[in-house]
Write a protein that holds these residues in place. Structure first.
Motif, PDB file in Angstrom:
ATOM      1  N   TRP A  19       0.834  -1.213   0.000  1.00 50.09           N
ATOM      2  CA  TRP A  19       0.000   0.000   0.000  1.00 50.09           C
ATOM      3  C   TRP A  19       0.864   1.256   0.000  1.00 50.09           C
ATOM      4  N   MET A  20       1.868   1.302   0.859  1.00 48.22           N
ATOM      5  CA  MET A  20       2.718   2.480   0.937  1.00 48.22           C
ATOM      6  C   MET A  20       3.534   2.679  -0.347  1.00 48.22           C
ATOM      7  N   LEU A  21       3.945   1.579  -0.971  1.00 50.13           N
ATOM      8  CA  LEU A  21       4.636   1.713  -2.263  1.00 50.13           C
ATOM      9  C   LEU A  21       3.674   2.237  -3.319  1.00 50.13           C
ATOM     10  N   TRP A  22       2.444   1.744  -3.307  1.00 47.77           N
ATOM     11  CA  TRP A  22       1.407   2.204  -4.233  1.00 47.77           C
ATOM     12  C   TRP A  22       1.156   3.703  -4.067  1.00 47.77           C
ATOM     13  N   ASP A  23       1.205   4.183  -2.818  1.00 45.33           N
ATOM     14  CA  ASP A  23       1.017   5.603  -2.530  1.00 45.33           C
ATOM     15  C   ASP A  23       2.323   6.407  -2.598  1.00 45.33           C
ATOM     16  N   ARG A  24       3.412   5.730  -2.972  1.00 41.91           N
ATOM     17  CA  ARG A  24       4.740   6.351  -3.126  1.00 41.91           C
ATOM     18  C   ARG A  24       5.279   6.930  -1.818  1.00 41.91           C
ATOM     19  N   LYS A  25       4.967   6.260  -0.737  1.00 46.00           N
ATOM     20  CA  LYS A  25       5.537   6.590   0.570  1.00 46.00           C
ATOM     21  C   LYS A  25       6.585   5.520   0.865  1.00 46.00           C
ATOM     22  N   TYR A  26       7.754   5.706   0.265  1.00 50.24           N
ATOM     23  CA  TYR A  26       8.710   4.607   0.152  1.00 50.24           C
ATOM     24  C   TYR A  26       9.376   4.247   1.473  1.00 50.24           C
ATOM     25  N   ILE A  27       9.632   5.207   2.319  1.00 57.29           N
ATOM     26  CA  ILE A  27      10.247   4.890   3.613  1.00 57.29           C
ATOM     27  C   ILE A  27       9.307   4.027   4.442  1.00 57.29           C
ATOM     28  N   TRP A  28       8.024   4.411   4.477  1.00 57.50           N
ATOM     29  CA  TRP A  28       7.039   3.612   5.200  1.00 57.50           C
ATOM     30  C   TRP A  28       6.910   2.224   4.579  1.00 57.50           C
ATOM     31  N   SER A  29       6.970   2.161   3.261  1.00 60.25           N
ATOM     32  CA  SER A  29       6.887   0.867   2.581  1.00 60.25           C
ATOM     33  C   SER A  29       8.055  -0.030   2.970  1.00 60.25           C
ATOM     34  N   ALA A  30       9.266   0.533   2.978  1.00 59.43           N
ATOM     35  CA  ALA A  30      10.444  -0.252   3.337  1.00 59.43           C
ATOM     36  C   ALA A  30      10.361  -0.731   4.789  1.00 59.43           C
ATOM     37  N   CYS A  31       9.876   0.133   5.679  1.00 56.53           N
ATOM     38  CA  CYS A  31       9.733  -0.276   7.083  1.00 56.53           C
ATOM     39  C   CYS A  31       8.697  -1.386   7.218  1.00 56.53           C
ATOM     40  N   GLY A  32       7.588  -1.262   6.478  1.00 60.57           N
ATOM     41  CA  GLY A  32       6.564  -2.307   6.531  1.00 60.57           C
ATOM     42  C   GLY A  32       7.090  -3.641   6.023  1.00 60.57           C
ATOM     43  N   PHE A  33       7.799  -3.610   4.892  1.00 63.67           N
ATOM     44  CA  PHE A  33       8.322  -4.869   4.377  1.00 63.67           C
ATOM     45  C   PHE A  33       9.440  -5.407   5.267  1.00 63.67           C
ATOM     46  N   GLY A  34      10.218  -4.513   5.861  1.00 64.78           N
ATOM     47  CA  GLY A  34      11.232  -4.955   6.806  1.00 64.78           C
ATOM     48  C   GLY A  34      10.612  -5.684   7.986  1.00 64.78           C
ATOM     49  N   MET A  35       9.492  -5.178   8.488  1.00 69.32           N
ATOM     50  CA  MET A  35       8.795  -5.859   9.594  1.00 69.32           C
ATOM     51  C   MET A  35       8.241  -7.210   9.132  1.00 69.32           C
ATOM     52  N   ALA A  36       7.797  -7.292   7.862  1.00 68.04           N
ATOM     53  CA  ALA A  36       7.342  -8.583   7.332  1.00 68.04           C
ATOM     54  C   ALA A  36       8.499  -9.579   7.280  1.00 68.04           C
ATOM     55  N   LEU A  37       9.677  -9.110   6.842  1.00 65.82           N
ATOM     56  CA  LEU A  37      10.865  -9.970   6.830  1.00 65.82           C
ATOM     57  C   LEU A  37      11.200 -10.470   8.228  1.00 65.82           C
ATOM     58  N   TRP A  38      11.094  -9.584   9.179  1.00 66.57           N
ATOM     59  CA  TRP A  38      11.453  -9.910  10.569  1.00 66.57           C
ATOM     60  C   TRP A  38      10.351 -10.734  11.248  1.00 66.57           C
ATOM     61  N   SER A  39       9.209 -10.849  10.570  1.00 71.56           N
ATOM     62  CA  SER A  39       8.117 -11.666  11.088  1.00 71.56           C
ATOM     63  C   SER A  39       8.196 -13.103  10.598  1.00 71.56           C
ATOM     64  N   ARG A  40       8.594 -13.261   9.328  1.00 73.03           N
ATOM     65  CA  ARG A  40       8.717 -14.595   8.748  1.00 73.03           C
ATOM     66  C   ARG A  40       9.738 -14.543   7.627  1.00 73.03           C
ATOM     67  N   GLU A  41      10.747 -15.396   7.716  1.00 78.58           N
ATOM     68  CA  GLU A  41      11.870 -15.319   6.777  1.00 78.58           C
ATOM     69  C   GLU A  41      11.486 -15.676   5.350  1.00 78.58           C
ATOM     70  N   ILE A  42      10.322 -16.314   5.128  1.00 74.76           N
ATOM     71  CA  ILE A  42       9.889 -16.649   3.772  1.00 74.76           C
ATOM     72  C   ILE A  42       9.728 -15.400   2.918  1.00 74.76           C
ATOM     73  N   MET A  43       9.495 -14.254   3.549  1.00 76.26           N
ATOM     74  CA  MET A  43       9.339 -13.009   2.809  1.00 76.26           C
ATOM     75  C   MET A  43      10.616 -12.609   2.069  1.00 76.26           C
ATOM     76  N   MET A  44      11.741 -13.264   2.388  1.00 82.56           N
ATOM     77  CA  MET A  44      12.986 -13.029   1.648  1.00 82.56           C
ATOM     78  C   MET A  44      12.796 -13.262   0.153  1.00 82.56           C
ATOM     79  N   LEU A  45      11.889 -14.171  -0.196  1.00 81.62           N
ATOM     80  CA  LEU A  45      11.656 -14.458  -1.609  1.00 81.62           C
ATOM     81  C   LEU A  45      11.100 -13.246  -2.355  1.00 81.62           C
ATOM     82  N   LEU A  46      10.476 -12.316  -1.650  1.00 78.89           N
ATOM     83  CA  LEU A  46       9.910 -11.120  -2.278  1.00 78.89           C
ATOM     84  C   LEU A  46      10.880  -9.956  -2.300  1.00 78.89           C
ATOM     85  N   LEU A  47      11.993 -10.080  -1.606  1.00 74.93           N
ATOM     86  CA  LEU A  47      12.939  -8.962  -1.480  1.00 74.93           C
ATOM     87  C   LEU A  47      13.425  -8.434  -2.823  1.00 74.93           C
ATOM     88  N   PRO A  48      13.801  -9.275  -3.804  1.00 74.09           N
ATOM     89  CA  PRO A  48      14.248  -8.724  -5.093  1.00 74.09           C
ATOM     90  C   PRO A  48      13.200  -7.867  -5.781  1.00 74.09           C
TER      91      PRO A  48
END
Length: 452
Positions: free
Chosen positions: A192-221
């Motif tokens: 959502w934050m990337l869609w709204d071009r709020k990139y810092i918030w988007s990176a923090c949200g995805f970082g929290m997803a990574l830190w919640s479950r390591e499978i999210m590493m597959l989406l990192l690229p």
């Protein structure tokens, strides 16, 4: 607000919601109605169901609460959320020590005897309900984010309804009883934050997803490509979001905690991603067709690299949807893993009617496949043991089919499972095709605040 609304028992909820949601619109009222119905359904099923993994997870949480310990590595966010919730509800669980008899925190999964002792405990339903409260909060927050992503429009209503009433997430969060709701909420926030071009918030949200479950590493690229190809962000901000994701990824992969000399007391909590034994085994998935899977992933990366930079948000969302479809075609996975795809696919389905039809077919195929393809009766016995033992005590659906149907036919159980697996894979490929064919034009009748 009308006088009637002010006098009603829900006026405080309306005032609270209208402080942030678009005020005075029929969409808001409909959204609140959907949320109320969704909440009622969830509260009704929460006490009755819990897989052995649910018990194993919260037994470890109980052990951490009793003995202490802190490790900022893999799944730190989900563990922290569950620990905070446990600390708040512990006074309501005075018999927790007899329910969660922790012998070894390094034990990944409890034994079946321990699980049955948990299920037969006289306060099991109260415990199961209270321990699922974080899943409920993050689940409803995801519905709200999807609604807000589309500007509180009819598209947002459609997306929120798909989220609130789809069988996959209801099963994963409240029947299986896993913390996927926490992971998905942060991933949806990032998109959502990337869609709204709020990139810092988007990176923090995805970082929290990574830190919640390591499978999210597959989406990192895909996230990194979307950030770096955006024409709406300068080089300094691009470097900043990359640094944010790098720090989160190093914690999630247990690299920084190990460098700091820290050790987890939980089973597998300090396992490095580099320690997975073979390439075909990716973070718990067994890849059936390894080379086709890798080849298609590379094509998706190439597609995201070649699309016009001004179209990167729409292309990114489509790429994530296609990736999830292919991930579940090419891998052997647990029943609840499919919930990871729901946030992204529902966003696409809300915008594109053809994708919505394919998504609905996928959900039906998922139900049909897992009714017959489960281990020991996923839907009725093991995952629903409190309900089964205390309320109805019905036999499992696979047991009924095998005993009363297949005996008179020239089929064995493996043939039935194989056939339904093919139907399931076919539905996923149809969904992939519809996502691929959807253009960036949005079904936008009456839609406000959404990028074209």
């Amino acid at each position: 607000m009308s006088d009637l609304s002010k006098k009603s028992g829900v006026s405080w909820l309306r005032r609270l919601a209208e402080g942030w949601l678009p005020s005075g619109s029929p969409e808001v009222r409909l959204f609140l109605l959907l949320m109320a119905i969704g909440l009622t359904i969830r509260v009704m099923i929460m006490p009755f169901f819990g897989h052995i993994d649910f018990f194993s997870e919260h037994r470890r949480i109980h052990g951490l609460h009793e003995h202490g310990g802190w490790y900022p590595g893999s799944r730190f966010v989900t563990t922290t959320v569950e620990r905070l919730n446990y600390a708040m509800v512990a006074p309501l669980l005075p018999e927790a020590s007899s329910m969660f008899d922790v012998v070894d925190l390094k034990a990944t999964t409890a034994s079946h005897l321990e699980y049955f002792a948990f299920v037969r405990h006289r306060t099991v339903m109260r415990a199961v309900f209270l321990l699922k409260i974080p899943y409920l909060l993050f689940d409803l927050a995801t519905a709200l984010m999807i609604f807000r992503m589309f500007g509180g429009s009819r598209i947002g209503i459609r997306g929120a309804a798909m989220w609130l009433f789809n069988p996959v997430t209801l099963f994963a969060f409240y029947v299986f009883g896993r913390y996927e709701a926490i992971v998905i909420a942060f991933m949806v926030m990032a998109v959502w934050m990337l869609w709204d071009r709020k990139y810092i918030w988007s990176a923090c949200g995805f970082g929290m997803a990574l830190w919640s479950r390591e499978i999210m590493m597959l989406l990192l690229p895909f996230f990194l490509i979307a950030y770096w190809r955006s024409p709406f962000m300068g080089w300094m901000k691009k470097a900043g979001v990359t640094l944010i994701l790098a720090v989160f990824a190093l914690f999630a992969a247990n690299v920084l905690p190990r460098m700091l000399g820290m050790e987890s007391i939980l089973a597998g909590g300090d396992r490095s991603l580099a320690e997975f034994s073979q390439a075909r085994q990716i973070l718990g998935f067994q890849i059936v067709w390894y080379f086709p899977f890798v080849s298609v992933c590379l094509m998706l990366v190439y597609h995201l690299l070649m699309v016009r930079s001004s179209d990167i948000e729409g292309a990114f969302l489509k790429t994530l949807g296609m990736f999830f479809c292919l991930l579940f075609v090419f891998t052997i996975h647990s029943v609840h893993y499919v919930a990871w795809s729901m946030g992204v696919l529902i966003m696409l389905a809300a915008m594109h009617p053809e994708v919505a039809k394919a998504w609905g077919l996928f959900c039906l195929a998922w139900v049909a496949f897992w009714l017959v393809g489960t281990d020991l009766g996923v839907f009725t016995q093991w995952l629903a043991a409190p309900f089964s033992l205390w309320v109805v005590n019905l036999p499992t659906i696979p047991y009924v089919i095998e005993r009363y149907v297949l005996k008179s036919l020239a089929f064995d159980w493996n043939m039935v499972i194989g056939a339904m697996r093919s139907v399931y894979a076919g539905a996923l490929l149809i969904c992939f095709w519809k996502v691929l064919r959807s253009d960036k034009a949005v079904d936008s009748s009456g839609m406000k605040g959404v990028q074209s």
